[in-house]
Write a protein that holds these residues in place. Structure first.
Motif, PDB file in Angstrom:
ATOM      1  N   PHE A 106    -107.916  23.492 -18.540  1.00 42.54           N
ATOM      2  CA  PHE A 106    -107.496  24.825 -18.163  1.00 42.54           C
ATOM      3  C   PHE A 106    -106.645  25.240 -19.421  1.00 42.54           C
ATOM      4  CE2 PHE A 106    -104.093  27.414 -15.620  1.00 42.54           C
ATOM      5  CZ  PHE A 106    -104.811  28.334 -15.479  1.00 42.54           C
ATOM      6  N   GLY A 107    -105.855  24.413 -19.948  1.00 46.71           N
ATOM      7  CA  GLY A 107    -105.001  25.007 -21.238  1.00 46.71           C
ATOM      8  C   GLY A 107    -105.688  25.996 -22.195  1.00 46.71           C
ATOM      9  N   GLU A 108    -106.949  25.373 -22.423  1.00 48.81           N
ATOM     10  CA  GLU A 108    -107.791  26.167 -23.286  1.00 48.81           C
ATOM     11  C   GLU A 108    -108.219  27.574 -22.740  1.00 48.81           C
ATOM     12  OE1 GLU A 108    -111.253  24.011 -24.596  1.00 48.81           O
ATOM     13  OE2 GLU A 108    -110.171  21.828 -24.526  1.00 48.81           O
ATOM     14  N   TYR A 109    -108.650  27.683 -21.477  1.00 43.42           N
ATOM     15  CA  TYR A 109    -108.619  28.848 -20.953  1.00 43.42           C
ATOM     16  C   TYR A 109    -107.692  29.841 -21.021  1.00 43.42           C
ATOM     17  CZ  TYR A 109    -113.155  26.985 -18.732  1.00 43.42           C
ATOM     18  OH  TYR A 109    -114.311  26.406 -18.549  1.00 43.42           O
ATOM     19  N   VAL A 110    -106.594  29.069 -20.861  1.00 38.09           N
ATOM     20  CA  VAL A 110    -105.260  30.164 -20.793  1.00 38.09           C
ATOM     21  C   VAL A 110    -105.003  30.589 -22.138  1.00 38.09           C
ATOM     22  CG1 VAL A 110    -102.752  30.104 -20.492  1.00 38.09           C
ATOM     23  CG2 VAL A 110    -104.036  29.083 -18.785  1.00 38.09           C
ATOM     24  N   ALA A 111    -105.098  29.834 -23.262  1.00 35.18           N
ATOM     25  CA  ALA A 111    -104.787  30.087 -24.550  1.00 35.18           C
ATOM     26  C   ALA A 111    -106.045  31.103 -25.168  1.00 35.18           C
ATOM     27  CB  ALA A 111    -105.045  28.830 -25.284  1.00 35.18           C
ATOM     28  N   SER A 112    -107.307  30.850 -24.953  1.00 34.92           N
ATOM     29  CA  SER A 112    -108.402  31.898 -25.456  1.00 34.92           C
ATOM     30  C   SER A 112    -108.532  33.046 -24.564  1.00 34.92           C
ATOM     31  CB  SER A 112    -109.807  30.937 -25.272  1.00 34.92           C
ATOM     32  OG  SER A 112    -109.673  30.095 -26.336  1.00 34.92           O
ATOM     33  N   ASN A 113    -108.307  33.000 -23.165  1.00 38.41           N
ATOM     34  CA  ASN A 113    -108.580  34.120 -22.212  1.00 38.41           C
ATOM     35  C   ASN A 113    -107.545  35.149 -22.092  1.00 38.41           C
ATOM     36  OD1 ASN A 113    -111.277  32.956 -22.278  1.00 38.41           O
ATOM     37  ND2 ASN A 113    -110.944  32.575 -20.026  1.00 38.41           N
ATOM     38  N   ILE A 114    -106.082  34.536 -22.386  1.00 41.48           N
ATOM     39  CA  ILE A 114    -104.883  35.061 -21.988  1.00 41.48           C
ATOM     40  C   ILE A 114    -104.273  35.585 -23.120  1.00 41.48           C
ATOM     41  CG2 ILE A 114    -102.913  35.395 -20.545  1.00 41.48           C
ATOM     42  CD1 ILE A 114    -104.162  33.659 -18.333  1.00 41.48           C
ATOM     43  N   LEU A 115    -103.760  34.242 -23.715  1.00 39.96           N
ATOM     44  CA  LEU A 115    -102.835  34.485 -25.034  1.00 39.96           C
ATOM     45  C   LEU A 115    -103.412  35.070 -26.316  1.00 39.96           C
ATOM     46  CD1 LEU A 115    -101.123  30.945 -24.837  1.00 39.96           C
ATOM     47  CD2 LEU A 115    -100.444  33.057 -23.704  1.00 39.96           C
ATOM     48  N   ALA A 116    -104.997  35.008 -26.642  1.00 43.56           N
ATOM     49  CA  ALA A 116    -105.529  35.531 -27.518  1.00 43.56           C
ATOM     50  C   ALA A 116    -105.675  36.994 -27.161  1.00 43.56           C
ATOM     51  CB  ALA A 116    -106.764  34.803 -27.677  1.00 43.56           C
ATOM     52  N   THR A 117    -105.989  37.420 -26.122  1.00 45.11           N
ATOM     53  CA  THR A 117    -106.133  38.653 -25.614  1.00 45.11           C
ATOM     54  C   THR A 117    -104.806  39.315 -25.885  1.00 45.11           C
ATOM     55  OG1 THR A 117    -107.756  37.957 -23.875  1.00 45.11           O
ATOM     56  CG2 THR A 117    -106.852  40.282 -23.565  1.00 45.11           C
ATOM     57  N   GLN A 118    -103.559  38.954 -25.458  1.00 49.28           N
ATOM     58  CA  GLN A 118    -102.301  39.539 -25.840  1.00 49.28           C
ATOM     59  C   GLN A 118    -102.256  40.168 -27.206  1.00 49.28           C
ATOM     60  OE1 GLN A 118    -100.043  40.786 -23.898  1.00 49.28           O
ATOM     61  NE2 GLN A 118     -98.246  40.636 -24.891  1.00 49.28           N
ATOM     62  N   ARG A 119    -102.741  38.944 -28.036  1.00 55.23           N
ATOM     63  CA  ARG A 119    -102.551  39.245 -29.498  1.00 55.23           C
ATOM     64  C   ARG A 119    -103.428  40.436 -30.002  1.00 55.23           C
ATOM     65  NH1 ARG A 119    -103.341  35.682 -33.584  1.00 55.23           N
ATOM     66  NH2 ARG A 119    -101.469  36.610 -34.606  1.00 55.23           N
ATOM     67  N   VAL A 120    -104.842  40.412 -29.464  1.00 55.59           N
ATOM     68  CA  VAL A 120    -105.535  41.393 -29.765  1.00 55.59           C
ATOM     69  C   VAL A 120    -105.248  42.765 -29.279  1.00 55.59           C
ATOM     70  CG1 VAL A 120    -108.002  42.277 -29.212  1.00 55.59           C
ATOM     71  CG2 VAL A 120    -107.778  39.712 -29.768  1.00 55.59           C
ATOM     72  N   MET A 121    -104.754  42.755 -27.952  1.00 52.97           N
ATOM     73  CA  MET A 121    -104.064  44.101 -27.373  1.00 52.97           C
ATOM     74  C   MET A 121    -102.977  44.529 -28.001  1.00 52.97           C
ATOM     75  SD  MET A 121    -105.337  46.253 -24.967  1.00 52.97           S
ATOM     76  CE  MET A 121    -104.688  47.824 -25.042  1.00 52.97           C
ATOM     77  N   GLU A 122    -102.062  43.656 -28.558  1.00 54.54           N
ATOM     78  CA  GLU A 122    -100.939  44.109 -29.275  1.00 54.54           C
ATOM     79  C   GLU A 122    -101.290  44.778 -30.628  1.00 54.54           C
ATOM     80  OE1 GLU A 122     -97.158  41.303 -27.647  1.00 54.54           O
ATOM     81  OE2 GLU A 122     -98.658  40.481 -29.359  1.00 54.54           O
ATOM     82  N   ALA A 123    -102.153  43.992 -31.283  1.00 49.83           N
ATOM     83  CA  ALA A 123    -102.758  44.566 -32.400  1.00 49.83           C
ATOM     84  C   ALA A 123    -103.397  45.878 -32.384  1.00 49.83           C
ATOM     85  CB  ALA A 123    -103.650  43.639 -33.242  1.00 49.83           C
TER      86      ALA A 123
END
Length: 333
Positions: A106-123
């Protein structure tokens, strides 16, 4: 390659970033865009030099002018330079699959689907990218009464994967509401996309492979589960329309209009190959819902989009791809 030409909008972005470009939908999208003359920056953490699936997915892009592939992880790479001068970001990167999302992964899902998305949207917000199209999923709706799901329905995700996809789309939409954010967001809820280069664990791939090889098919549940199957070319055309339609906003269903039970899909595969399929029935999997079906009204009204490929035709093209490249597409799930 599919033999269907995507029914796409006449407008194409000038320059686009496709995250998850080595994936199923991402590689088809990048190929269609590059063929139309769009400069495409493809980003994926899978290295095609060592990842056979990524290499196979990206093979049609070799030699196409205007396509640049970058192997990078959105969790820690510098994203801003990738987005400079882009008209749109197609954010398709993420960890898929319902079953593996239960438990330690599940941690991989959180990292890729949420945390990485946050970085993309901020950029995207910092750079001022005009449009971001994010890949969501019909799984966010969860169990339904069997009727068609409308974008205004209350989501009831029934798996950890679906929870992360709902968080992903809503995170992007939340950013877009900020006064200083000039990036508009369209979240596409894809309904069971299938076709050449589909992941081997997906049902359409598995049933066609069983029909072609004679190996048994694992069927989870009684086969009466219904899905709204969307052919890859139709998914791509909707995705491009979401990037180029000026007034497109918020959540939009992308459903292929080919509602069928898993037993009906088995029947189509049997008729295409002319071989009986040995079915091993197993218990339903946690998080699987009985029915997914899209109300296509908003996609038609806002994007001017409607699916063009019926399930029988789409499965035929999918089968032809499997037959043409068995070393790539014929692996067991």
């Amino acid at each position: 390659m599919s033999q269907h030409l995507p029914h796409v909008t006449t407008a194409f972005p000038r320059r686009a970033v496709v995250t998850g470009a080595a994936g199923f939908i991402g590689s088809h999208l990048a190929h269609t865009l590059a063929q139309a003359g769009t400069v495409v920056i493809g980003v994926d953490r899978r290295n095609p030099a060592v990842d056979h699936t990524a290499a196979a997915n990206l093979a049609p892009l070799h030699g196409l002018p205007g396509y640049v592939h970058i192997t990078a992880d959105l969790l820690n790479c510098a994203i801003d330079p990738l987005l400079i001068d882009a008209d749109v970001v197609f954010h398709l990167a993420g960890v898929p699959g319902v079953r593996p999302s239960w438990g330690p992964q599940f941690g991989e899902y959180v990292a890729s689907n949420i945390l990485a998305t946050q970085r993309v949207m901020e950029a995207a917000t910092r750079i001022g990218v005009p449009r971001l199209v994010v890949a969501s999923s019909s799984s966010v709706y969860g169990p339904t009464s069997g009727g068609a799901s409308v974008e205004t329905d209350q989501p009831r995700p029934a798996s950890p994967y679906a929870v992360t996809k709902l968080a992903e789309e809503q995170l992007c939409l939340a950013h877009a509401t900020q006064a200083h954010c000039s990036t508009s967001v369209v979240a596409l809820r894809y309904f069971t996309v299938y076709g050449p280069r589909q992941r081997p664990d997906m049902f359409t791939h598995r049933v066609l492979r069983a029909a072609l090889t004679g190996q048994p098919l694992r069927l989870y549940g009684d086969g009466h589960q219904r899905r709204d199957f969307t052919y890859i070319d139709d998914a791509v055309s909707a995705t491009i329309a979401a990037a180029t339609t000026p007034n497109a906003r918020d959540v939009i269903n992308v459903g292929g209009g080919s509602s069928a039970s898993l037993l009906e899909v088995i029947g189509i595969a049997r008729s295409l190959v002319g071989r009986e399929i040995e079915v091993h029935q197993e218990n339903p999997r946690s998080g699987d819902v009985l029915t997914t079906r899209a109300n296509p009204g908003r996609a038609h009204e806002v994007l001017g989009w409607q699916p063009q490929v019926d399930l029988h035709s789409g499965m035929r093209s999918h089968m032809q791809a499997l037959t043409a490249e068995p070393a790539v597409y014929g692996r067991a799930a």
